[in-house]
Design an enzyme around this catalytic site. Structure first.
Site, PDB file in Angstrom:
ATOM      1  N   ARG A  91       0.816  -1.218   0.000  1.00  0.00           N
ATOM      2  CA  ARG A  91       0.000   0.000   0.000  1.00  0.00           C
ATOM      3  C   ARG A  91       0.853   1.272   0.000  1.00  0.00           C
ATOM      4  O   ARG A  91       0.475   2.286  -0.571  1.00  0.00           O
ATOM      5  CB  ARG A  91      -0.884  -0.037   1.238  1.00  0.00           C
ATOM      6  CG  ARG A  91      -2.113   0.800   1.147  1.00  0.00           C
ATOM      7  CD  ARG A  91      -3.016   0.521   2.291  1.00  0.00           C
ATOM      8  NE  ARG A  91      -2.224   0.118   3.470  1.00  0.00           N
ATOM      9  CZ  ARG A  91      -2.745  -0.316   4.599  1.00  0.00           C
ATOM     10  NH1 ARG A  91      -4.031  -0.421   4.724  1.00  0.00           N
ATOM     11  NH2 ARG A  91      -1.997  -0.655   5.610  1.00  0.00           N
ATOM     12  N   LYS A 118       0.237 -19.009   6.574  1.00  0.00           N
ATOM     13  CA  LYS A 118      -0.606 -19.252   7.731  1.00  0.00           C
ATOM     14  C   LYS A 118      -0.788 -17.936   8.477  1.00  0.00           C
ATOM     15  O   LYS A 118       0.044 -17.055   8.299  1.00  0.00           O
ATOM     16  CB  LYS A 118       0.003 -20.324   8.623  1.00  0.00           C
ATOM     17  CG  LYS A 118       1.256 -19.874   9.389  1.00  0.00           C
ATOM     18  CD  LYS A 118       1.683 -20.908  10.365  1.00  0.00           C
ATOM     19  CE  LYS A 118       1.044 -20.716  11.705  1.00  0.00           C
ATOM     20  NZ  LYS A 118       1.896 -20.015  12.672  1.00  0.00           N
ATOM     21  N   HIS A 176       5.874 -23.604   6.833  1.00  0.00           N
ATOM     22  CA  HIS A 176       7.314 -23.531   6.577  1.00  0.00           C
ATOM     23  C   HIS A 176       8.085 -24.680   7.216  1.00  0.00           C
ATOM     24  O   HIS A 176       9.200 -24.965   6.820  1.00  0.00           O
ATOM     25  CB  HIS A 176       7.890 -22.163   6.956  1.00  0.00           C
ATOM     26  CG  HIS A 176       8.131 -21.955   8.414  1.00  0.00           C
ATOM     27  ND1 HIS A 176       7.139 -21.640   9.298  1.00  0.00           N
ATOM     28  CD2 HIS A 176       9.264 -22.014   9.158  1.00  0.00           C
ATOM     29  CE1 HIS A 176       7.650 -21.518  10.504  1.00  0.00           C
ATOM     30  NE2 HIS A 176       8.942 -21.732  10.452  1.00  0.00           N
ATOM     31  N   LYS A 185      11.837 -27.283   6.037  1.00  0.00           N
ATOM     32  CA  LYS A 185      13.073 -27.459   6.816  1.00  0.00           C
ATOM     33  C   LYS A 185      13.778 -28.732   6.355  1.00  0.00           C
ATOM     34  O   LYS A 185      13.141 -29.772   6.166  1.00  0.00           O
ATOM     35  CB  LYS A 185      12.764 -27.546   8.315  1.00  0.00           C
ATOM     36  CG  LYS A 185      12.338 -26.205   8.907  1.00  0.00           C
ATOM     37  CD  LYS A 185      12.150 -26.308  10.395  1.00  0.00           C
ATOM     38  CE  LYS A 185      11.476 -25.069  10.951  1.00  0.00           C
ATOM     39  NZ  LYS A 185      12.366 -23.968  11.259  1.00  0.00           N
ATOM     40  N   GLU A 219      10.790 -22.987  22.176  1.00  0.00           N
ATOM     41  CA  GLU A 219      11.368 -21.711  21.723  1.00  0.00           C
ATOM     42  C   GLU A 219      11.793 -20.892  22.932  1.00  0.00           C
ATOM     43  O   GLU A 219      11.191 -21.025  24.008  1.00  0.00           O
ATOM     44  CB  GLU A 219      10.329 -20.927  20.931  1.00  0.00           C
ATOM     45  CG  GLU A 219       9.892 -21.601  19.671  1.00  0.00           C
ATOM     46  CD  GLU A 219       8.919 -20.726  18.885  1.00  0.00           C
ATOM     47  OE1 GLU A 219       9.394 -20.008  17.995  1.00  0.00           O
ATOM     48  OE2 GLU A 219       7.722 -20.736  19.200  1.00  0.00           O
ATOM     49  N   ASP A 269      -1.436 -21.670  16.831  1.00  0.00           N
ATOM     50  CA  ASP A 269      -0.228 -21.129  16.205  1.00  0.00           C
ATOM     51  C   ASP A 269       0.763 -22.225  15.805  1.00  0.00           C
ATOM     52  O   ASP A 269       1.469 -22.095  14.812  1.00  0.00           O
ATOM     53  CB  ASP A 269       0.445 -20.156  17.192  1.00  0.00           C
ATOM     54  CG  ASP A 269       1.631 -19.420  16.589  1.00  0.00           C
ATOM     55  OD1 ASP A 269       1.454 -18.822  15.514  1.00  0.00           O
ATOM     56  OD2 ASP A 269       2.733 -19.452  17.182  1.00  0.00           O
ATOM     57  N   HIS A 305       2.310 -26.861  12.373  1.00  0.00           N
ATOM     58  CA  HIS A 305       3.663 -27.421  12.357  1.00  0.00           C
ATOM     59  C   HIS A 305       3.759 -28.775  13.063  1.00  0.00           C
ATOM     60  O   HIS A 305       4.308 -29.732  12.516  1.00  0.00           O
ATOM     61  CB  HIS A 305       4.655 -26.455  13.012  1.00  0.00           C
ATOM     62  CG  HIS A 305       4.619 -25.062  12.445  1.00  0.00           C
ATOM     63  ND1 HIS A 305       4.407 -24.818  11.111  1.00  0.00           N
ATOM     64  CD2 HIS A 305       4.789 -23.845  13.017  1.00  0.00           C
ATOM     65  CE1 HIS A 305       4.436 -23.507  10.901  1.00  0.00           C
ATOM     66  NE2 HIS A 305       4.665 -22.887  12.047  1.00  0.00           N
ATOM     67  N   LYS A 324       6.670 -21.067  24.310  1.00  0.00           N
ATOM     68  CA  LYS A 324       7.543 -19.893  24.211  1.00  0.00           C
ATOM     69  C   LYS A 324       8.324 -19.745  25.509  1.00  0.00           C
ATOM     70  O   LYS A 324       7.864 -20.208  26.557  1.00  0.00           O
ATOM     71  CB  LYS A 324       6.699 -18.629  24.020  1.00  0.00           C
ATOM     72  CG  LYS A 324       5.736 -18.683  22.847  1.00  0.00           C
ATOM     73  CD  LYS A 324       6.450 -18.455  21.552  1.00  0.00           C
ATOM     74  CE  LYS A 324       5.474 -18.395  20.384  1.00  0.00           C
ATOM     75  NZ  LYS A 324       6.119 -18.655  19.093  1.00  0.00           N
TER      76      LYS A 324
HETATM   77  C1  BG6 Z   1       5.467 -19.576  13.263  1.00  0.00           C
HETATM   78  C2  BG6 Z   1       4.726 -19.206  14.516  1.00  0.00           C
HETATM   79  O1  BG6 Z   1       4.624 -20.213  12.354  1.00  0.00           O
HETATM   80  O2  BG6 Z   1       6.544 -20.433  13.601  1.00  0.00           O
HETATM   81  C3  BG6 Z   1       5.654 -18.554  15.531  1.00  0.00           C
HETATM   82  O3  BG6 Z   1       3.665 -18.309  14.202  1.00  0.00           O
HETATM   83  C4  BG6 Z   1       6.853 -19.433  15.778  1.00  0.00           C
HETATM   84  O4  BG6 Z   1       4.981 -18.283  16.744  1.00  0.00           O
HETATM   85  C5  BG6 Z   1       7.504 -19.871  14.466  1.00  0.00           C
HETATM   86  O5  BG6 Z   1       7.784 -18.691  16.554  1.00  0.00           O
HETATM   87  C6  BG6 Z   1       8.583 -20.899  14.711  1.00  0.00           C
HETATM   88  O6  BG6 Z   1       9.295 -21.127  13.522  1.00  0.00           O
HETATM   89  P1  BG6 Z   1      10.818 -21.597  13.551  1.00  0.00           P
HETATM   90  O7  BG6 Z   1      11.151 -21.820  12.117  1.00  0.00           O
HETATM   91  O8  BG6 Z   1      11.609 -20.509  14.181  1.00  0.00           O
HETATM   92  O9  BG6 Z   1      10.854 -22.848  14.370  1.00  0.00           O
END
Ligand code: BG6
Length: 478
Positions: free
Chosen positions: A46, A143, A173, A177, A211, A230, A235, A326
């Site tokens: 935008r 996502k 994603h 990996k 994480e 999330d 994942h 987290k």
């Molecule tokens: C994302 C989540 O899809 O994946 C995040 O929304 C998360 O909350 C992230 O931190 C983790 O990805 P990676 O590749 O760092 O393990």
């Protein structure tokens, strides 16, 4: 592997994901020579930018998000030269004709929707209306793909009004990996594992995605989502599917996705006692979850552990324990396949204490490790010890391990190649929501406050009980 010349249009081209992942990833592909001459990357957003301003934004993104040893002035300027920019109004008319005019025949066109899902429909419709796309064009969507089953269905319907399933690339994603793909190679390119890969020989499986980061900065989004939406719905579910699925007949998009879908459909509903949710507390290094999300009465979880049962011939009796959170002790993602004890010990009490464990390290220190029990060398009887057969990618591949492409790089190149194997099909996403929705509903109904946990820990104490009551224990998060 080379790809055809392409034009990649990134909606949300100046947004966070584009700056952190997509554009730095494309630069690394450019540096490695994979982006063919004449290909273009077109930012569409935008903000009123000229192309030079966009190039400056991308230059800073590379400086910030690409490792310094990959900063090559010639490559950076070559890459920046391939960039274009269009100011576009996703909900209006501005910029669409200009974008259409930029399109070239016989060049692969891919449209990356790096924007909130509320804009997916508007963009898809305008791409068609202004004839920006052709029948071969691909769209890439990020996502969260919906918030629950009804919203995911609505999104699928909206996109399918304008594009065929073969044109839609739903990104998770984790599937990009390296180690996640390696999972399939380990299972289906070796004779050693597959014959043992079932509940007769495997006691249980642990999937951990820990994480160290909190949700600061994205607290508002995260609080509406929580760890189940999330991370688990996408994942962790994908990881579970790759471990649990039957061998597909080929490494082919539909063959693979059919098998994953069967696993999702075989998941039993999760019992209330099989879920533990947590929220991190604050410490010197950062605020608590409640402060980070800006909602002192939030009931959203920043940690979840689940016991999941796959109800089919292969897995009945061998549960999958999933956990993600987290601000945990370490950034550490792994899958541990814990085998059963041998049926009888010829060594008396010593045996059977330490079963074989196959650990697939997803990140960091990517690799595999298999614990084997051997005789401790030395005189005087047999004493058993556990030793690891270690295969870290760094050791096995040396410097090549540093050049492993990031998940986004690989997935974007797959879009250009037209390979959907590592992308989620619409029915798969819907099935995943159909399984997670009741879990979320149950949690919301009970309105239980998530258990507090210390930052830097491995989650709330209660998550230990989930394992202890089954006579098992979590592996250490490290
Ligand atoms: C994302 C989540 O899809 O994946 C995040 O929304 C998360 O909350 C992230 O931190 C983790 O990805 P990676 O590749 O760092 O393990």
């Amino acid at each position: 592997i080379p790809v055809e010349q392409f034009d990649l249009i990134i909606f949300g081209g100046t947004g966070d994901l584009a700056k952190r992942k997509i554009l730095p990833g494309l630069y690394r592909r450019f540096l490695s020579g994979q982006i063919p001459e004449g290909s273009r990357i077109i930012g569409a957003a935008r903000s009123e930018h000229g192309v030079e301003e966009f190039r400056d934004i991308v230059r800073s993104a590379i400086a910030e998000h690409v490792a310094p040893d990959k900063h090559d002035d010639d490559a950076i300027s070559g890459f920046l030269n391939s960039l274009e920019y269009v100011t576009i109004d996703a909900l209006g008319t501005g910029g669409w004709k200009e974008l259409a005019a930029l399109m070239r025949p016989s060049v692969v066109r891919a449209f990356y929707f790096s924007v909130g899902p509320s804009l997916f429909g508007a963009i898809a419709e305008r791409l068609k209306k202004y004839k920006v796309t052709d029948d071969e064009s691909r769209i890439v969507v990020e996502k969260p793909f919906g918030h629950d089953l009804p919203t995911a269905k609505a999104l699928n319907e909206t996109l399918s009004r304008h594009f065929t399933e073969q044109q839609i690339y739903r990104i998770d994603h984790y599937l990009g990996k390296e180690t996640v793909q390696n999972l399939m190679a380990v299972r289906f390119a070796n004779m050693l594992f597959e014959p043992l890969w079932n509940a007769r020989n495997i006691d249980h499986i642990q999937i951990t995605v820990a994480e160290t980061v909190g949700v600061g900065g994205r607290g508002e989004y995260y609080d509406k989502s929580g760890a189940i939406r999330d991370m688990v719905q996408n994942h962790l579910m994908q990881l579970l599917c790759l471990i649990a699925m039957e061998p597909p007949y080929a490494f082919d998009p539909d063959a693979l996705r059919d098998e994953k879908l069967k696993v999702i459909r075989a998941l039993e509903p999760v019992e209330p006692d099989d879920i533990v949710r947590g929220q991190y507390l604050g410490d010197d290094e950062g605020p608590s979850y409640l402060e980070d999300c800006g909602n002192p009465s939030s009931l959203t979880e920043s940690y979840v552990a689940l016991k999941v049962r796959v109800s089919n011939w292969r897995w009945k009796g061998a549960p999958f324990y999933l956990r993600t959170g987290k601000r945990m002790r370490a950034r550490s993602s792994e899958i541990a396949i814990v085998f059963k004890d041998p049926p009888h010990s010829i060594f008396g009490d010593q045996a059977g204490q330490n079963p074989n464990v196959l650990v697939i390290r997803l990140q960091p220190n990517e690799g595999m490790n298999l614990t084997v029990t051997i005789k401790e060398p030395g005189p005087g009887g047999i004493r058993l010890i556990e030793v690891p057969l270690d295969m870290t990618f760094k050791e096995a591949l040396g410097a090549e391990a540093d050049d492993i492409p990031d998940a986004y790089e690989r997935l974007i190149m797959d879009v250009i190649r037209g390979n959907q194997t590592l992308f989620m099909r619409g029915d798969e996403v819907e099935a995943a929501w159909a399984w997670t929705d009741p879990i979320i509903a149950q949690v919301e109904d009970r309105a239980n406050r998530p258990k507090p946990y210390e930052p830097g820990s491995s989650g709330p104490e209660e998550s230990l009980i989930l394992m202890h009551r089954d006579g098992r224990r979590w592996r250490e998060v490290k």
